[in-house]
Design a protein around this motif. Structure first.
Motif, PDB file in Angstrom:
ATOM      1  N   LYS A  34      86.805  60.464 104.573  1.00  0.00           N
ATOM      2  CA  LYS A  34      88.089  60.213 105.236  1.00  0.00           C
ATOM      3  C   LYS A  34      88.652  58.861 104.837  1.00  0.00           C
ATOM      4  O   LYS A  34      89.864  58.731 104.558  1.00  0.00           O
ATOM      5  CB  LYS A  34      87.898  60.268 106.746  1.00  0.00           C
ATOM      6  CG  LYS A  34      89.193  60.081 107.540  1.00  0.00           C
ATOM      7  CD  LYS A  34      88.963  60.196 109.034  1.00  0.00           C
ATOM      8  CE  LYS A  34      90.251  60.007 109.807  1.00  0.00           C
ATOM      9  NZ  LYS A  34      90.029  60.090 111.268  1.00  0.00           N
TER      10      LYS A  34
ATOM     11  N   LYS B  22      81.412  62.477 106.243  1.00  0.00           N
ATOM     12  CA  LYS B  22      82.791  62.759 106.674  1.00  0.00           C
ATOM     13  C   LYS B  22      83.582  61.467 106.826  1.00  0.00           C
ATOM     14  O   LYS B  22      84.746  61.398 106.434  1.00  0.00           O
ATOM     15  CB  LYS B  22      82.780  63.532 107.991  1.00  0.00           C
ATOM     16  CG  LYS B  22      82.354  64.982 107.863  1.00  0.00           C
ATOM     17  CD  LYS B  22      82.266  65.673 109.208  1.00  0.00           C
ATOM     18  CE  LYS B  22      83.625  65.848 109.832  1.00  0.00           C
ATOM     19  NZ  LYS B  22      83.549  66.630 111.102  1.00  0.00           N
ATOM     20  N   ARG B  23      82.937  60.445 107.395  1.00  0.00           N
ATOM     21  CA  ARG B  23      83.632  59.169 107.596  1.00  0.00           C
ATOM     22  C   ARG B  23      84.008  58.525 106.257  1.00  0.00           C
ATOM     23  O   ARG B  23      85.136  58.066 106.080  1.00  0.00           O
ATOM     24  CB  ARG B  23      82.748  58.231 108.396  1.00  0.00           C
ATOM     25  CG  ARG B  23      83.326  56.831 108.563  1.00  0.00           C
ATOM     26  CD  ARG B  23      82.475  55.983 109.494  1.00  0.00           C
ATOM     27  NE  ARG B  23      81.082  55.958 109.067  1.00  0.00           N
ATOM     28  CZ  ARG B  23      80.614  55.185 108.090  1.00  0.00           C
ATOM     29  NH1 ARG B  23      81.441  54.375 107.443  1.00  0.00           N
ATOM     30  NH2 ARG B  23      79.334  55.191 107.796  1.00  0.00           N
TER      31      ARG B  23
ATOM     32  N   LEU C 197      77.860  71.034 105.417  1.00  0.00           N
ATOM     33  CA  LEU C 197      78.065  69.599 105.243  1.00  0.00           C
ATOM     34  C   LEU C 197      76.745  68.846 105.392  1.00  0.00           C
ATOM     35  O   LEU C 197      76.521  67.831 104.716  1.00  0.00           O
ATOM     36  CB  LEU C 197      79.091  69.098 106.266  1.00  0.00           C
ATOM     37  CG  LEU C 197      79.886  67.851 105.857  1.00  0.00           C
ATOM     38  CD1 LEU C 197      80.625  68.094 104.548  1.00  0.00           C
ATOM     39  CD2 LEU C 197      80.883  67.467 106.938  1.00  0.00           C
ATOM     40  N   ASP C 198      75.880  69.341 106.260  1.00  0.00           N
ATOM     41  CA  ASP C 198      74.562  68.707 106.416  1.00  0.00           C
ATOM     42  C   ASP C 198      73.763  68.803 105.118  1.00  0.00           C
ATOM     43  O   ASP C 198      73.104  67.837 104.706  1.00  0.00           O
ATOM     44  CB  ASP C 198      73.779  69.388 107.554  1.00  0.00           C
ATOM     45  CG  ASP C 198      74.309  69.005 108.924  1.00  0.00           C
ATOM     46  OD1 ASP C 198      74.533  67.806 109.155  1.00  0.00           O
ATOM     47  OD2 ASP C 198      74.499  69.903 109.761  1.00  0.00           O
TER      48      ASP C 198
ATOM     49  N   THR D 255      73.660  61.176 107.278  1.00  0.00           N
ATOM     50  CA  THR D 255      74.092  62.300 108.123  1.00  0.00           C
ATOM     51  C   THR D 255      75.399  62.880 107.581  1.00  0.00           C
ATOM     52  O   THR D 255      76.094  62.237 106.783  1.00  0.00           O
ATOM     53  CB  THR D 255      74.330  61.852 109.578  1.00  0.00           C
ATOM     54  OG1 THR D 255      75.402  60.898 109.584  1.00  0.00           O
ATOM     55  CG2 THR D 255      73.077  61.244 110.188  1.00  0.00           C
ATOM     56  N   ALA D 256      75.730  64.089 108.048  1.00  0.00           N
ATOM     57  CA  ALA D 256      77.013  64.688 107.691  1.00  0.00           C
ATOM     58  C   ALA D 256      78.160  63.854 108.260  1.00  0.00           C
ATOM     59  O   ALA D 256      79.231  63.759 107.651  1.00  0.00           O
ATOM     60  CB  ALA D 256      77.078  66.114 108.223  1.00  0.00           C
ATOM     61  N   LYS D 257      77.915  63.231 109.416  1.00  0.00           N
ATOM     62  CA  LYS D 257      78.944  62.400 110.036  1.00  0.00           C
ATOM     63  C   LYS D 257      79.283  61.206 109.139  1.00  0.00           C
ATOM     64  O   LYS D 257      80.451  60.843 108.989  1.00  0.00           O
ATOM     65  CB  LYS D 257      78.458  61.915 111.413  1.00  0.00           C
ATOM     66  CG  LYS D 257      79.506  61.147 112.208  1.00  0.00           C
ATOM     67  CD  LYS D 257      78.981  60.791 113.594  1.00  0.00           C
ATOM     68  CE  LYS D 257      80.029  60.037 114.398  1.00  0.00           C
ATOM     69  NZ  LYS D 257      79.523  59.674 115.752  1.00  0.00           N
ATOM     70  N   GLN D 258      78.269  60.602 108.532  1.00  0.00           N
ATOM     71  CA  GLN D 258      78.504  59.479 107.627  1.00  0.00           C
ATOM     72  C   GLN D 258      79.313  59.921 106.412  1.00  0.00           C
ATOM     73  O   GLN D 258      80.248  59.242 106.003  1.00  0.00           O
ATOM     74  CB  GLN D 258      77.176  58.878 107.164  1.00  0.00           C
ATOM     75  CG  GLN D 258      77.360  57.682 106.230  1.00  0.00           C
ATOM     76  CD  GLN D 258      76.078  57.279 105.526  1.00  0.00           C
ATOM     77  OE1 GLN D 258      75.184  58.099 105.343  1.00  0.00           O
ATOM     78  NE2 GLN D 258      75.985  56.016 105.126  1.00  0.00           N
TER      79      GLN D 258
ATOM     80  N   ALA E 110      75.293  66.431 102.478  1.00  0.00           N
ATOM     81  CA  ALA E 110      74.966  65.041 102.790  1.00  0.00           C
ATOM     82  C   ALA E 110      73.541  64.709 102.363  1.00  0.00           C
ATOM     83  O   ALA E 110      73.285  63.657 101.762  1.00  0.00           O
ATOM     84  CB  ALA E 110      75.147  64.785 104.288  1.00  0.00           C
TER      85      ALA E 110
END
Length: 306
Positions: free
Chosen positions: A303, A299-300, A283-284, A294-297, A287
């Motif tokens: 979603k 994923k958000r 995922l990194d 980031t991968a977190k961004q 992204a």
């Protein structure tokens, strides 16, 4: 290697043949590993424009395998109505054999009549040039002829409307094989607009926001597609088209219906969805390739959208 075979009939319509051929030739230029082959069922065919072809291999020499494509371009209408055409029984039987071998059979314009003679249009949704749809339906009553479609895909049968619609069909096939990013690149190389048939429901960021003719906005869209991972800001984009950031933002929203940021985010999401099909990518990595911080961004955003 996948093969794409074109059968050149007598009195072939040049653009019916050349349009799809050029799409796949351009795809080869961009790295698609395919073989383009040409065959005929009569020696030295001559086009409706009077341009003659040289010696061509006979269609019986074609060695096509499951998943390959067979293209049948359109012809002079009087020839299609002639006894000479209707008595090409061996050729029509061969087309049917190809279909039974899981080869994808495609027609451009009134090439659909060859599919009909081969018995491949029974209970099949199909189309042809708008001047010939009624005639196609009359001649093959079991066919489901659509009168308002650029092209139609029904199982392993692909039919397209007249002349330039063969390009649309070829681009659609290319999209199925290589994805929307690659197909956009090919369409741009050909300087054509990638259109989808009106019965094609899948959305694409590469098509849905390009139904305008503003060259400035097209240039920005092309730049964003090719620089998706870069840090793009409105000042840089405005400089590319020699206008003010405020004017660019206004015109882009007016022509596309979305802001530049919304368009760029959708571009990145579509590219991410393509990369997510490869289980080897983290995922990194995805992204970073798509321009997310980031991968977190990523994923958000995924979603929230899905």
């Amino acid at each position: 290697m996948k093969k794409i075979a074109f059968i050149i009939p007598p009195t072939v319509e040049l653009l019916d043949l050349a349009g799809p051929v050029q799409v796949f030739t351009e795809a080869k230029f961009y790295g698609f590993d395919i073989a383009i082959e040409f065959y005929a069922y009569q020696q030295k065919p001559v086009s409706t424009a009077g341009l003659a072809f040289g010696e061509l291999a006979n269609y019986k020499d074609a060695r096509l395998n499951e998943g390959d494509l067979l293209f049948i371009p359109g012809m002079d209408c009087e020839y299609v109505r002639s006894k000479e055409f209707k008595y090409e029984h061996a050729y029509f039987a061969w087309i049917k054999e190809c279909f039974q071998k899981n080869i994808i059979v495609c027609s451009v314009c009134n090439g659909a009549f060859a599919l009909g003679e081969a018995g491949l249009l029974n209970n099949i949704k199909c189309t042809t040039h708008w001047r010939r749809t009624e005639e196609l339906q009359t001649r093959f009553p079991a066919a489901k002829v659509l009168t308002d479609a650029l092209f139609v895909k029904d199982g392993r049968i692909r039919t397209s409307a007249g002349i330039s619609a063969g390009i649309d069909l070829a681009l659609s096939i290319l999209e199925d094989l290589k994805g929307p990013v690659f197909t956009h690149k090919v369409a741009r190389g050909l300087v054509v607009y990638h259109r989808r048939s009106n019965n094609y429901q899948k959305e694409s960021i590469y098509i849905n926001y390009r139904k305008h003719i503003n060259p400035m906005v097209h240039k920005i869209q092309d730049y964003l597609i090719e620089n998706i991972a870069n840090k793009n800001n409105i000042k840089l984009l405005a400089k590319l088209v020699d206008t003010s950031p405020r004017n660019l933002s206004r015109v882009f929203k007016e022509k596309t219906g979305v802001t530049i940021l919304e368009y760029l985010t959708q571009l990145r999401l579509e590219n991410a969805n393509i990369l997510l099909t490869n289980t080897d990518y983290t995922l990194d990595y995805i992204a970073a390739q798509c321009g997310f911080k980031t991968a977190k961004q990523l994923k958000r955003i995924l979603k929230n959208k899905y």
